[in-house]
Structures are given as C-alpha cells and as structure tokens.
Scaffold this active site. Structure first.
Site, PDB file in Angstrom:
ATOM      1  N   ASP A  10       7.367  -2.658   7.153  1.00 30.47           N
ATOM      2  CA  ASP A  10       8.385  -2.915   8.156  1.00 30.47           C
ATOM      3  C   ASP A  10       9.321  -1.698   8.140  1.00 30.47           C
ATOM      4  OD1 ASP A  10      10.234  -4.514   9.783  1.00 30.47           O
ATOM      5  OD2 ASP A  10      11.433  -4.613   7.953  1.00 30.47           O
ATOM      6  N   ASP A  12      13.082  -1.399   9.664  1.00 27.85           N
ATOM      7  CA  ASP A  12      14.495  -1.684   9.423  1.00 27.85           C
ATOM      8  C   ASP A  12      14.634  -2.528   8.163  1.00 27.85           C
ATOM      9  OD1 ASP A  12      15.253  -0.324  11.677  1.00 27.85           O
ATOM     10  OD2 ASP A  12      15.296  -2.086  12.957  1.00 27.85           O
ATOM     11  N   GLY A  47      14.381  -8.394  11.889  1.00 28.72           N
ATOM     12  CA  GLY A  47      12.978  -8.535  12.268  1.00 28.72           C
ATOM     13  C   GLY A  47      12.766  -9.201  13.610  1.00 28.72           C
ATOM     14  N   ARG A  50      14.561  -7.456  20.342  1.00 29.14           N
ATOM     15  CA  ARG A  50      15.834  -7.222  21.036  1.00 29.14           C
ATOM     16  C   ARG A  50      16.198  -8.399  21.930  1.00 29.14           C
ATOM     17  NH1 ARG A  50      15.809  -1.718  24.163  1.00 29.14           N
ATOM     18  NH2 ARG A  50      14.872  -1.113  22.179  1.00 29.14           N
ATOM     19  N   SER A 117      10.920  -2.994  16.138  1.00 32.21           N
ATOM     20  CA  SER A 117      11.823  -2.118  16.889  1.00 32.21           C
ATOM     21  C   SER A 117      11.080  -1.236  17.887  1.00 32.21           C
ATOM     22  CB  SER A 117      12.602  -1.226  15.932  1.00 32.21           C
ATOM     23  OG  SER A 117      13.380  -0.320  16.670  1.00 32.21           O
ATOM     24  N   ARG A 118      11.658  -1.112  19.077  1.00 34.95           N
ATOM     25  CA  ARG A 118      11.117  -0.184  20.078  1.00 34.95           C
ATOM     26  C   ARG A 118      11.562   1.249  19.794  1.00 34.95           C
ATOM     27  NH1 ARG A 118       9.536  -2.442  25.185  1.00 34.95           N
ATOM     28  NH2 ARG A 118       9.379  -4.688  25.003  1.00 34.95           N
ATOM     29  N   ASN A 119      12.451   1.409  18.826  1.00 40.22           N
ATOM     30  CA  ASN A 119      12.973   2.736  18.488  1.00 40.22           C
ATOM     31  C   ASN A 119      12.375   3.266  17.184  1.00 40.22           C
ATOM     32  OD1 ASN A 119      14.964   2.792  20.687  1.00 40.22           O
ATOM     33  ND2 ASN A 119      15.923   1.112  19.570  1.00 40.22           N
ATOM     34  N   ASP A 171      11.672  -7.051   4.610  1.00 36.53           N
ATOM     35  CA  ASP A 171      13.015  -7.417   4.121  1.00 36.53           C
ATOM     36  C   ASP A 171      13.530  -8.689   4.794  1.00 36.53           C
ATOM     37  OD1 ASP A 171      13.387  -6.182   6.697  1.00 36.53           O
ATOM     38  OD2 ASP A 171      15.539  -6.163   6.242  1.00 36.53           O
TER      39      ASP A 171
HETATM   40  P1  B16 Z   1      15.110  -2.524  18.799  1.00 34.73           P
HETATM   41  P2  B16 Z   1      12.019  -4.268  11.948  1.00 34.73           P
HETATM   42  C1  B16 Z   1      13.697  -4.963  13.905  1.00 34.73           C
HETATM   43  O1  B16 Z   1      13.032  -3.989  13.178  1.00 34.73           O
HETATM   44  C2  B16 Z   1      15.110  -5.187  13.399  1.00 34.73           C
HETATM   45  O2  B16 Z   1      15.064  -5.745  12.087  1.00 34.73           O
HETATM   46  C3  B16 Z   1      15.842  -6.135  14.299  1.00 34.73           C
HETATM   47  O3  B16 Z   1      17.157  -6.327  13.852  1.00 34.73           O
HETATM   48  C4  B16 Z   1      15.839  -5.556  15.726  1.00 34.73           C
HETATM   49  O4  B16 Z   1      16.485  -6.444  16.625  1.00 34.73           O
HETATM   50  C5  B16 Z   1      14.397  -5.323  16.175  1.00 34.73           C
HETATM   51  O5  B16 Z   1      13.771  -4.450  15.250  1.00 34.73           O
HETATM   52  C6  B16 Z   1      14.323  -4.720  17.549  1.00 34.73           C
HETATM   53  O6  B16 Z   1      14.871  -3.441  17.506  1.00 34.73           O
HETATM   54  O7  B16 Z   1      16.269  -3.075  19.558  1.00 34.73           O
HETATM   55  O8  B16 Z   1      15.369  -1.156  18.188  1.00 34.73           O
HETATM   56  O9  B16 Z   1      13.832  -2.546  19.599  1.00 34.73           O
HETATM   57  O10 B16 Z   1      12.840  -4.874  10.846  1.00 34.73           O
HETATM   58  O11 B16 Z   1      10.917  -5.168  12.471  1.00 34.73           O
HETATM   59  O12 B16 Z   1      11.537  -2.870  11.620  1.00 34.73           O
HETATM   60 MG    MG Z   2      13.120  -5.432   8.723  1.00 35.29          MG
END
Ligand code: B16
Ligand code: MG
Length: 221
Positions: A10, A12, A47, A50, A117-119, A171
C-alpha cells in the site's frame, strides 16, 4: 526459507505518511462546510477512495449535495492535496521501507504497489522509489475500493503471481481486509488493535528483513 513471489505495498501509511496531508486537505473542506471533522474521523478514511471519503465527511454533517457540487469539492480537495505533496522527497519515506524494498529486489521478489490513491505515481516519482516497482496498480486502475481485493488481485495478475505466495503490507483495517479477501498473507503496519486481522502486525518496517518476514509467517520449509 520460502521467500514470497511478490510483496505488494500500500502507499499512504506504508511507503510515505501522506495521511497527514489528506487530513489537512479534507479538514479545510469540512471547515468550509461547517462539518466537524477530527483526526480520529480521518482514521476511517485510510485506504478509502476519494469519492467514498467525501461521502463519509458529508455524512458526518448530514449533508446531501448534487453530483456536480461533489465533483467540484473533490477537485478542490485534490488541488490542495497536490500542493501539499509537491515537496515530498526521499526524506519522507517511512522508516525501513526503502531498505526492505531494495532487499526484495536483490532477492528477486517482485515489488508491486497497490494503492487506492490516484496520485500514487506522482508520490513514487517525488520520493525517488518509482524505478524499484515492477508494477503499479492505483486508484486510476480500479473500480472497487478496499476492502474489496481488486487492487491487490490486479497487482498479482500484472506480475503473474499466485496471491497465496505473496505478502500485502497495509496500514489500514480496510486494506488488511482487502488483502485477506484476495487470499494474500498480510502484514499490518501500525496498531495491533486496528490491524488485528493481519497475519503479523509490526509498528513500522524498520529492521524488517525477508528472513524475519518468512519466519513470522511460518514460511520456513
Ligand atoms: P487520492 P492508500 C489512499 O491511499 C489513502 O489512504 C486514502 O486516505 C485516500 O483517500 C485514497 O488513497 C485516495 O487518494 O485522493 O490521492 O486518490 O493508503 O490506498 O495508498
Ligand atoms: Mg494506506
């Protein structure tokens, strides 16, 4: 010692601590909507995609909005979040993550990203870890949020490996459930009380080695 065919990480909370930045960006939006939103509430968003995160926050305020407004709010939140992660560099990698990923590469264990995350790609580029990943599956490639196992199953498919021979690092409780639902061994990084469904829970990846991992999972034959 039976090493995994792949380790799926993962992002984040596992590779970098971007939860603080997600919180800051969501908090500004919640404040603007006069919705009470605390760091404790933010735990539930780890996790989570958005769109599901926005729905959760709107639910806290019992607020119902039309689709166009929701898209606008998500774009605003993401623009703020992108500004916050712009300056991320190698110093922001969580303890032990780079060393363990490098050991996997040297041992021929595939290294896969499985993030909602899309980023994710931008973060990997900024911190300099992108070249170490054999496959990246992120929020742009999936239709179902964790705890659905889609992100990890697609990661394993990308490298043609059997989930039963792979280890997921997570996490978030939703991510641990996703890994287990996909048939992976799962290592939880953080609080045992939150991640108790994992096969093994560690505070961080600091000091982690493939040998310690396999011993803890009982992959010793
Ligand atoms: P984004 P992971 C997740 O990443 C984050 O834990 C979560 O808080 C977030 O809302 C989600 O990505 C979407 O992120 O807005 O950047 O697309 O923990 O799956 O790596
Ligand atoms: Mg995470």
């Amino acid at each position: 010692m039976r090493f995994p065919a792949a380790c799926l990480f993962d992002m984040d909370g596992v590779i970098v601590d971007s939860a603080v930045h997600h919180f800051e960006a969501w908090k500004r939006l919640a404040d603007a909507l006069s919705i009470p939103f605390t760091e404790k509430d933010n735990e539930a968003l780890k996790g989570v995609s958005r769109v599901d995160s926005l729905e959760y926050i709107l639910g806290l305020g019992h607020l119902v909005l039309d689709e166009a407004t929701k898209v606008k709010l998500m774009d605003q939140k993401n623009a703020h979040y992108l500004r916050l992660i712009e300056g991320m560099r190698a110093k922001d990698i969580l303890p032990g993550a780079k060393e363990f990923i490098e050991e996997c590469k040297e041992a021929g264990v595939a290294v896969i990203l499985g993030s909602s995350s899309r980023n994710a790609q931008m973060v990997l580029d900024n911190v300099g870890l992108a070249p170490l990943f054999d496959a990246v599956v992120d929020g742009n490639h999936i239709t179902l949020s964790k705890p659905d196992p889609e992100v990890f199953v697609k990661g394993a498919q990308a490298m043609n490996v059997d989930p039963a021979q792979c280890v997921v690092f997570e996490d978030a409780a939703s991510g641990v459930r996703a890994g287990k639902a996909g048939g992976f061994a799962v290592v939880g990084l953080g609080d045992e009380a939150v991640l108790g469904e994992a096969d093994w829970v560690l505070p961080t990846m600091q000091g982690l080695t493939l040998e310690r991992l396999c011993t803890a999972l009982g992959w010793v034959d």
